[in-house]
Write an enzyme that holds these catalytic residues in place. Sequence first.
Site: not given
Length: 299
Positions: A77, A79, A227, A140
Amino acid sequence: MVSASADATEPVVPSGDGGFAASEPGDITRLRLDIAYDGTDFSGWARQPGLRTVCGEIEEKLSAIVRTPVLLTVAGRTDAGVHASGQVAHVDVPTAALPDDPSRWVRRLARFLPRDVRVTGISVAPEHFDARFSAIRRHYEYRVTTAGYGAQPLRARDTVSWPKIVDLDAMQRASESLLGLHDFAAFCKRREGATTVRELQRYEWTRDGDILTAHVSADAFCWSMVRSLVGAALAVGEGRRTVEWMTALLDERERAASVAVAPAHGLSLVGVDYPADEDLAARNAATREVRGPIVPGCC
């Protein structure tokens, strides 16, 4: 990695399996969906009542085609604000509803889905395939520009403006020091009962002119991990923190207040890896095993 609220950006474990209520096991066929989206105007992947989400858009349109409600299970998932070019999901659909070639639904979905989300591939999944549990790693990328004028207009939705001088070599050394199996609690937002032990397999920075790109790969990620890794590396690059500070964060067992979380829109899920078909069942079983805490000084 179990649920995501509006400020979470890393993949978290989806609740439930994709599918629908079939009367007999032979009534269903599992499909693999490859998905891309611009996350800017979505409230994340996960379905949320009253909010526009990637999962919600695809489930609505696919359910209309199948003519029965379906549920997606996703590899990771994402966001609000986070993008994907290599997302993967699976869904169980009535076998009788399938065309001879399920890939024909790609073109059909393209006519109904909004412009900021696309199903780029549909295929019959191999036996034991599970988009979440079968995955062996996720990839990522995080894009930052150090240009004084900020991000180029055509890339402003996926590139963070960081108009500062940074030491890329220091960022690289700090990032490489985190590779391996560790407890990344300092980089993760706490979720009760969830492990923060992960195997970070790649954390590398590249430069193309004013564009810095972080390439981050792991077997899985916990909430806000990517992040936070990026935010910590940028602090080292600016000289506000040292390489040793970043490495020492691995000794922390709680979220570190000194680690800033980088903005969401620079992050994109670019790929998910799966084992060979004959290894899928074993991978599913291994993924379901909960990792225990890492004991300092052990192993």
